[in-house]
Structure formats: C-alpha cells, structure tokens
Design an enzyme around this catalytic site. Sequence first.
Site, PDB file in Angstrom:
ATOM      1  N   HIS A 146      40.585  -2.943 -47.377  1.00  0.00           N
ATOM      2  CA  HIS A 146      40.401  -3.888 -48.497  1.00  0.00           C
ATOM      3  C   HIS A 146      41.647  -4.842 -48.357  1.00  0.00           C
ATOM      4  CE1 HIS A 146      38.425  -5.321 -51.952  1.00  0.00           C
ATOM      5  NE2 HIS A 146      39.558  -5.320 -52.620  1.00  0.00           N
TER       6      HIS A 146
ATOM      7  N   ILE B  66      26.735   0.343 -47.168  1.00  0.00           N
ATOM      8  CA  ILE B  66      26.248   1.611 -46.403  1.00  0.00           C
ATOM      9  C   ILE B  66      25.322   2.590 -47.268  1.00  0.00           C
ATOM     10  CG2 ILE B  66      26.959   3.410 -44.853  1.00  0.00           C
ATOM     11  CD1 ILE B  66      28.678   1.347 -43.717  1.00  0.00           C
TER      12      ILE B  66
ATOM     13  N   LEU C 111      30.267  -6.238 -44.249  1.00  0.00           N
ATOM     14  CA  LEU C 111      29.812  -6.674 -45.550  1.00  0.00           C
ATOM     15  C   LEU C 111      28.474  -6.066 -45.999  1.00  0.00           C
ATOM     16  CD1 LEU C 111      30.838 -10.454 -45.176  1.00  0.00           C
ATOM     17  CD2 LEU C 111      31.870  -8.597 -46.256  1.00  0.00           C
TER      18      LEU C 111
ATOM     19  N   GLY D  14      36.416 -10.736 -37.070  1.00  0.00           N
ATOM     20  CA  GLY D  14      37.087  -9.421 -36.307  1.00  0.00           C
ATOM     21  C   GLY D  14      38.519  -9.457 -36.049  1.00  0.00           C
ATOM     22  N   SER D  15      39.286  -9.978 -36.864  1.00  0.00           N
ATOM     23  CA  SER D  15      40.730  -9.954 -36.672  1.00  0.00           C
ATOM     24  C   SER D  15      41.373  -8.522 -36.453  1.00  0.00           C
ATOM     25  CB  SER D  15      41.596 -10.969 -37.259  1.00  0.00           C
ATOM     26  OG  SER D  15      41.521 -10.570 -38.880  1.00  0.00           O
TER      27      SER D  15
HETATM   28  C1  GRF Z   1      39.592  -8.423 -44.086  1.00  0.00           C
HETATM   29  O1  GRF Z   1      40.143  -9.252 -44.965  1.00  0.00           O
HETATM   30  C2  GRF Z   1      39.255  -7.225 -44.493  1.00  0.00           C
HETATM   31  O2  GRF Z   1      40.295  -6.514 -45.434  1.00  0.00           O
HETATM   32  C3  GRF Z   1      38.134  -7.260 -45.364  1.00  0.00           C
HETATM   33  O3  GRF Z   1      37.403  -8.258 -44.631  1.00  0.00           O
HETATM   34  C4  GRF Z   1      38.248  -9.254 -43.661  1.00  0.00           C
HETATM   35  C5  GRF Z   1      37.742  -8.905 -42.656  1.00  0.00           C
HETATM   36  O4  GRF Z   1      38.548  -9.648 -41.799  1.00  0.00           O
HETATM   37  N1  GRF Z   1      37.292  -6.014 -45.359  1.00  0.00           N
HETATM   38  P1  GRF Z   1      38.356  -9.516 -40.130  1.00  0.00           P
HETATM   39  O5  GRF Z   1      37.049  -9.949 -39.666  1.00  0.00           O
HETATM   40  O6  GRF Z   1      38.834  -8.380 -39.525  1.00  0.00           O
HETATM   41  O7  GRF Z   1      39.089 -10.616 -39.334  1.00  0.00           O
END
Ligand code: GRF
Length: 202
Positions: A106, A90, A87, A12-13
Amino acid sequence: MLNIAVFVSGRGSNLKSLYNSVPKNKVKIAAVVSNKTTCTAVEFAQQNKIDVFFVSEKIKEGFVSYRQLADILEKFNVKLIVLAGFLKKIPDEFIDKFENKIINIHPALLPSFGGKGMYGINVHKAVWESKSKVSGATVHFVDKIYDHGKIIYQKQVDISNVSGPDDIAAKVLKIEHEILPYVVLKFSEGKIKLIDDKVIIE
Ligand code: GRF
C-alpha cells in the site's frame, strides 16, 4: 525455493522490481494473475514467459473463477500471493483458503490513508492535503477489510519539500520497490513469523 503468485491490474512496476531484485534461486514468480487482459504488467509477464491467468468473479471467456484460481495456485505450489497494484476486492472464501498467505503493498503509512477508494493517486492527494511531512509504504497481510490486515513492514520517506501529489507518488514508489522485495525475500527465508498475532521479522 518459495513459489509466489503476483496479482496485478496495471503498470506492474512492483512486479518488475520483484522479478529483477529477488534472487531467482530463492523466489520463483510461478504465476501472474490479472483482472485485465491487457496492461503493462501482463505484457511484462508474457515477455518473461511467466504463466498468466485472468480472474473474474463473473463467468467470462478466457477468465477463471476464484475457485478455479485457488486450484491452479495450489497445483503451482504457490505459498505466497503478492497483491501488487491489484484493484479488485478478493472474495472472502479465497482469503479464507489462503489465510496469512496473501500480502499487499500500500502506498502510504497504514493505518492512515487506507480503506475503500484509497488507491493510486487518491492516496497521495489525501496525504498532500493532510500536509503530512512524511509518507511511505506498507506491506501488510490481506484480510477481509480493505487495507486492514496485520502490518508486516513499513518504511517512511520525507515529503516536506515536495511540489504535489505526483511528487509524493514518485518518492513513495521508490520505497515500494525496496520494501516489497525485502519482505518477499524474508518470507522465502522463513523469517516472517506470526507470534501472538504480531508480525515478527527475524
Ligand atoms: C502501487 O503504488 C501499489 O502500492 C498500489 O498500486 C500501485 C501499483 O503500481 N497497491 P504498479 O502496478 O506496481 O506499478
């Protein structure tokens, strides 16, 4: 005011960076959607009193279906769905309902290093093995094929001196935290347009 929903599955960053850096008078995170009931992203949403919904293609207690989710998001007046580390693929019908209203971040420069299985550290390992001198992040519209929708915005980062995939991941994550809020803000200002099938940012 643009109401958005953020779909998450893990750390969730990107959710945090959106929450902390997009002006609250322009963008409201109206809902967080997850396929996992416990993850850091969900905890963050709950701590910040954002409505959280769990979604599953299978019927499960405590989870809504994608059809129910579509109704909920419409009720919440959500105009943009942001996949930030979500992940699950959809379902097509959901994508049809929200055509050109779903975006994804991405962690590489698409159209390279994308597609099925290209998520998380797999992406950065592939970039490392390719001996590329640059990587970066891409924000794109979501269509029915993995990492294939129209590219909205990209930014690159120099990786010529990195020590390995983890190092690339850290550099790319910084870029992600810059460009996702930038794009969402542009959406809220009506500055992202699809002209002749091309994305224009004003
Ligand atoms: C990120 O690297 C994003 O590009 C990819 O999944 C990761 C999610 O990271 N789709 P976070 O959960 O937002 O920290």
